[in-house]
Design a protein around this motif. Structure first.
Motif, PDB file in Angstrom:
ATOM      1  N   LYS A  67      19.335   5.076 -16.332  1.00  0.00           N
ATOM      2  CA  LYS A  67      20.538   4.716 -17.097  1.00  0.00           C
ATOM      3  C   LYS A  67      21.729   5.513 -16.591  1.00  0.00           C
ATOM      4  O   LYS A  67      21.624   6.713 -16.309  1.00  0.00           O
ATOM      5  CB  LYS A  67      20.337   4.971 -18.588  1.00  0.00           C
ATOM      6  CG  LYS A  67      19.390   3.999 -19.245  1.00  0.00           C
ATOM      7  CD  LYS A  67      19.340   4.224 -20.741  1.00  0.00           C
ATOM      8  CE  LYS A  67      18.391   3.239 -21.403  1.00  0.00           C
ATOM      9  NZ  LYS A  67      18.304   3.493 -22.848  1.00  0.00           N
TER      10      LYS A  67
ATOM     11  N   ASP B 204      16.780  16.741 -19.977  1.00  0.00           N
ATOM     12  CA  ASP B 204      16.864  15.516 -19.182  1.00  0.00           C
ATOM     13  C   ASP B 204      17.226  15.802 -17.719  1.00  0.00           C
ATOM     14  O   ASP B 204      18.283  16.360 -17.431  1.00  0.00           O
ATOM     15  CB  ASP B 204      17.932  14.588 -19.773  1.00  0.00           C
ATOM     16  CG  ASP B 204      17.780  14.406 -21.268  1.00  0.00           C
ATOM     17  OD1 ASP B 204      17.205  13.393 -21.669  1.00  0.00           O
ATOM     18  OD2 ASP B 204      18.240  15.295 -22.018  1.00  0.00           O
TER      19      ASP B 204
ATOM     20  N   THR C  37      20.459   9.356 -15.750  1.00  0.00           N
ATOM     21  CA  THR C  37      19.182   9.959 -16.096  1.00  0.00           C
ATOM     22  C   THR C  37      18.115   9.430 -15.150  1.00  0.00           C
ATOM     23  O   THR C  37      17.999   8.216 -14.923  1.00  0.00           O
ATOM     24  CB  THR C  37      18.820   9.682 -17.565  1.00  0.00           C
ATOM     25  OG1 THR C  37      18.960   8.293 -17.827  1.00  0.00           O
ATOM     26  CG2 THR C  37      19.720  10.476 -18.510  1.00  0.00           C
TER      27      THR C  37
ATOM     28  N   ALA D 160      14.743   9.616 -15.358  1.00  0.00           N
ATOM     29  CA  ALA D 160      13.556   8.993 -15.954  1.00  0.00           C
ATOM     30  C   ALA D 160      13.698   7.486 -16.128  1.00  0.00           C
ATOM     31  O   ALA D 160      12.743   6.737 -15.926  1.00  0.00           O
ATOM     32  CB  ALA D 160      13.246   9.644 -17.302  1.00  0.00           C
ATOM     33  N   ASP D 161      14.907   7.017 -16.495  1.00  0.00           N
ATOM     34  CA  ASP D 161      15.073   5.591 -16.779  1.00  0.00           C
ATOM     35  C   ASP D 161      16.191   4.928 -15.974  1.00  0.00           C
ATOM     36  O   ASP D 161      16.425   3.732 -16.115  1.00  0.00           O
ATOM     37  CB  ASP D 161      15.305   5.361 -18.277  1.00  0.00           C
ATOM     38  CG  ASP D 161      16.514   6.109 -18.808  1.00  0.00           C
ATOM     39  OD1 ASP D 161      17.337   6.603 -18.011  1.00  0.00           O
ATOM     40  OD2 ASP D 161      16.640   6.199 -20.048  1.00  0.00           O
TER      41      ASP D 161
END
Length: 129
Positions: free
Chosen positions: A75, A91, A70, A72-73
């Protein structure tokens, strides 16, 4: 009732190929189910940028290996048989093929029409029909 075999899609206009994946679109918008249903093969050693701004997708991994990250973060999640992931918040992510082809079963809502591929931003276009 609709009855199809994925082998009947192979080699037709409903089998869409890119440099990183092969998508066999078994159920499409025209089938009137409210979702589309695909078997997709993620090719080994590839990376695809995806950001479904206009669709929700659920994915069930049934064979092979890969990874999703992902954006955004940052992960990372290992993908393999039995793993299900759902892009319930549109996402933005990278989908990476591993050492073996990753075979997944995908459901899209709203359904795709059949020939969609990701644009430069990783997006499938909105279906305006």
């Amino acid at each position: 009732m609709i009855v199809r075999h994925v082998n009947d899609v192979i080699g037709t206009e409903n089998e869409v190929r890119t440099d990183t994946w092969i998508s066999r679109r078994v159920l499409l918008k025209k089938d009137g189910m409210g979702f589309s249903f695909h078997e997709t093969i993620i090719l080994p050693g590839t990376e695809t940028h995806i950001h479904y701004k206009n669709h929700l997708e659920a994915v069930w991994c049934v064979e092979g290996d890969g990874e999703i990250e992902t954006i955004a973060d940052g992960k990372k999640y290992a993908l393999g048989p039995g793993v299900v992931y759902a892009l319930n918040e549109h996402d933005e992510h990278y989908l990476r093929g591993g050492k073996m082809p990753l075979r997944v079963i995908c459901v899209f809502n709203p359904p795709v029409s059949g020939q969609e591929v990701h644009d430069a931003d990783g997006v499938y276009p909105a279906d305006l029909d």
